[in-house]
Design a protein around this motif. Structure first.
Motif, PDB file in Angstrom:
ATOM      1  N   ALA A  97      34.558  -2.890  41.265  1.00 39.90           N
ATOM      2  CA  ALA A  97      35.735  -2.116  41.666  1.00 39.90           C
ATOM      3  C   ALA A  97      35.382  -0.661  41.935  1.00 39.90           C
ATOM      4  O   ALA A  97      35.812  -0.073  42.941  1.00 39.90           O
ATOM      5  N   GLY A  98      34.584  -0.062  41.051  1.00 33.22           N
ATOM      6  CA  GLY A  98      34.243   1.350  41.209  1.00 33.22           C
ATOM      7  C   GLY A  98      33.377   1.614  42.424  1.00 33.22           C
ATOM      8  O   GLY A  98      33.668   2.517  43.216  1.00 33.22           O
ATOM      9  N   GLN A  99      32.320   0.833  42.588  1.00 32.64           N
ATOM     10  CA  GLN A  99      31.441   1.063  43.732  1.00 32.64           C
ATOM     11  C   GLN A  99      32.138   0.738  45.051  1.00 32.64           C
ATOM     12  O   GLN A  99      31.880   1.394  46.061  1.00 32.64           O
ATOM     13  N   THR A 100      33.006  -0.255  45.046  1.00 34.03           N
ATOM     14  CA  THR A 100      33.748  -0.566  46.269  1.00 34.03           C
ATOM     15  C   THR A 100      34.681   0.578  46.642  1.00 34.03           C
ATOM     16  O   THR A 100      34.780   0.961  47.817  1.00 34.03           O
ATOM     17  N   ALA A 101      35.367   1.136  45.647  1.00 32.02           N
ATOM     18  CA  ALA A 101      36.260   2.267  45.910  1.00 32.02           C
ATOM     19  C   ALA A 101      35.467   3.481  46.387  1.00 32.02           C
ATOM     20  O   ALA A 101      35.871   4.176  47.332  1.00 32.02           O
ATOM     21  N   GLY A 102      34.333   3.748  45.741  1.00 30.31           N
ATOM     22  CA  GLY A 102      33.501   4.869  46.171  1.00 30.31           C
ATOM     23  C   GLY A 102      32.925   4.657  47.557  1.00 30.31           C
ATOM     24  O   GLY A 102      32.867   5.587  48.371  1.00 30.31           O
ATOM     25  N   PHE A 103      32.504   3.427  47.835  1.00 28.03           N
ATOM     26  CA  PHE A 103      31.984   3.105  49.165  1.00 28.03           C
ATOM     27  C   PHE A 103      33.067   3.298  50.220  1.00 28.03           C
ATOM     28  O   PHE A 103      32.799   3.794  51.320  1.00 28.03           O
ATOM     29  N   PHE A 104      34.287   2.919  49.881  1.00 29.48           N
ATOM     30  CA  PHE A 104      35.407   3.098  50.817  1.00 29.48           C
ATOM     31  C   PHE A 104      35.623   4.579  51.119  1.00 29.48           C
ATOM     32  O   PHE A 104      35.828   4.966  52.275  1.00 29.48           O
ATOM     33  N   LEU A 105      35.569   5.411  50.086  1.00 30.09           N
ATOM     34  CA  LEU A 105      35.765   6.846  50.297  1.00 30.09           C
ATOM     35  C   LEU A 105      34.634   7.450  51.121  1.00 30.09           C
ATOM     36  O   LEU A 105      34.871   8.271  52.015  1.00 30.09           O
ATOM     37  N   GLY A 106      33.397   7.059  50.811  1.00 29.39           N
ATOM     38  CA  GLY A 106      32.249   7.641  51.497  1.00 29.39           C
ATOM     39  C   GLY A 106      31.982   7.066  52.867  1.00 29.39           C
ATOM     40  O   GLY A 106      31.317   7.710  53.684  1.00 29.39           O
ATOM     41  N   ASN A 107      32.502   5.882  53.138  1.00 31.31           N
ATOM     42  CA  ASN A 107      32.219   5.225  54.414  1.00 31.31           C
ATOM     43  C   ASN A 107      33.465   5.146  55.293  1.00 31.31           C
ATOM     44  O   ASN A 107      33.581   5.844  56.300  1.00 31.31           O
ATOM     45  N   VAL A 108      34.414   4.319  54.894  1.00 29.97           N
ATOM     46  CA  VAL A 108      35.595   4.088  55.732  1.00 29.97           C
ATOM     47  C   VAL A 108      36.424   5.359  55.882  1.00 29.97           C
ATOM     48  O   VAL A 108      36.807   5.746  56.998  1.00 29.97           O
ATOM     49  N   MET A 109      36.694   6.022  54.757  1.00 27.12           N
ATOM     50  CA  MET A 109      37.510   7.229  54.817  1.00 27.12           C
ATOM     51  C   MET A 109      36.806   8.336  55.597  1.00 27.12           C
ATOM     52  O   MET A 109      37.428   9.035  56.406  1.00 27.12           O
ATOM     53  N   PHE A 110      35.508   8.477  55.363  1.00 27.42           N
ATOM     54  CA  PHE A 110      34.766   9.510  56.087  1.00 27.42           C
ATOM     55  C   PHE A 110      34.749   9.241  57.584  1.00 27.42           C
ATOM     56  O   PHE A 110      35.005  10.139  58.397  1.00 27.42           O
ATOM     57  N   LEU A 111      34.436   8.005  57.983  1.00 28.24           N
ATOM     58  CA  LEU A 111      34.373   7.682  59.407  1.00 28.24           C
ATOM     59  C   LEU A 111      35.737   7.841  60.075  1.00 28.24           C
ATOM     60  O   LEU A 111      35.823   8.249  61.238  1.00 28.24           O
ATOM     61  N   THR A 112      36.796   7.534  59.335  1.00 27.39           N
ATOM     62  CA  THR A 112      38.139   7.699  59.892  1.00 27.39           C
ATOM     63  C   THR A 112      38.458   9.165  60.132  1.00 27.39           C
ATOM     64  O   THR A 112      38.930   9.554  61.208  1.00 27.39           O
ATOM     65  N   LEU A 113      38.189   9.996  59.130  1.00 27.15           N
ATOM     66  CA  LEU A 113      38.490  11.423  59.264  1.00 27.15           C
ATOM     67  C   LEU A 113      37.516  12.127  60.205  1.00 27.15           C
ATOM     68  O   LEU A 113      37.830  13.192  60.742  1.00 27.15           O
ATOM     69  N   ASP A 114      36.345  11.537  60.411  1.00 33.91           N
ATOM     70  CA  ASP A 114      35.364  12.114  61.329  1.00 33.91           C
ATOM     71  C   ASP A 114      35.678  11.774  62.787  1.00 33.91           C
ATOM     72  O   ASP A 114      35.113  12.374  63.701  1.00 33.91           O
TER      73      ASP A 114
END
Length: 216
Positions: A176-193
């Motif tokens: 759960a933790g690594q998936t949430a962190g991966f989402f923030l660092g990958n999906v969220m970053f790429l979306t905001l970028d």
């Protein structure tokens, strides 16, 4: 003598109350584990996002394969895991001797990297150059090494900080933790970028850049 139940005992427990009761005092430890794994997932997500950013800059697959070496520390962390488990400062503790320095170094490393990553990625202005994939790989390799080392320490800590009944939940915290962190660092970053996302939802006047980038 008949035992009389208090009114509070007849009330059904809330979902959170049932979870707390089932964890038998390990609720705080499980939350801490999840948070630590989340912190590990953020740099992993960023590293996984780099090839997509490189693709948008028309970097060849061969060069992207070179950057993939930055993922190796998690694959070979077994090599230095015995050192992490046996070498520590007794005053701080077996696990904290590695977790605390690694987390601070990850933060400092990412902060320092943010000052040069635009130049390395070829986003430094009109005289921009192609991304320096070799340098990018050599910079993200130690970042992933620190995350892998922290993962070793946290995995070991989970075995001792949780009770015998709840030690199996450590893997759930990891996922759960690594998936949430991966989402923030990958999906969220790429979306905001993404300039398209920023122009569509946040701007009245289109701009050729997103809300955030690797430099912040």
């Amino acid at each position: 003598m008949q035992y009389l139940k208090s009114p509070s005992e007849d009330l059904p427990l809330s979902w959170l109350g049932r979870v707390r009761k089932s964890f038998q005092g390990d609720f705080g430890s499980l939350c801490l584990l999840t948070f630590l794994y989340l912190l590990q997932g953020i740099p992993l997500g960023l590293i996984a996002a780099i090839p997509l950013v490189l693709s948008s800059k028309h970097v060849s697959y061969g060069q992207q394969a070179i950057f993939s070496f930055a993922h190796w520390p998690f694959s070979v962390k077994l090599l230095w895991a015995p050192i992490v488990d046996s070498v520590y400062w007794r005053r701080i503790g077996r696990r904290k001797s590695w977790m605390v320095p690694c987390q601070y170094l990850i933060g400092i490393f990412m902060l320092l990297l943010s000052y040069r990553v635009s130049e390395i990625m070829g986003d430094s202005g009109a005289d921009s150059k192609p991304p320096n994939v070799f340098l990018l790989m050599f910079l993200f390799l130690p970042l992933n090494f620190l995350a892998a080392t922290q993962d070793i320490a946290v995995d070991g800590w989970a075995l001792t900080m949780l009770s015998k009944e709840n030690v199996g939940h450590a893997s759930t915290c990891n996922a759960a933790g690594q998936t949430a962190g991966f989402f923030l660092g990958n999906v969220m970053f790429l979306t905001l970028d993404s300039p398209d996302f920023a122009n569509r939802f946040f701007r009245n006047k289109p701009e050729p850049f997103g809300l955030v980038n690797l430099s912040g």
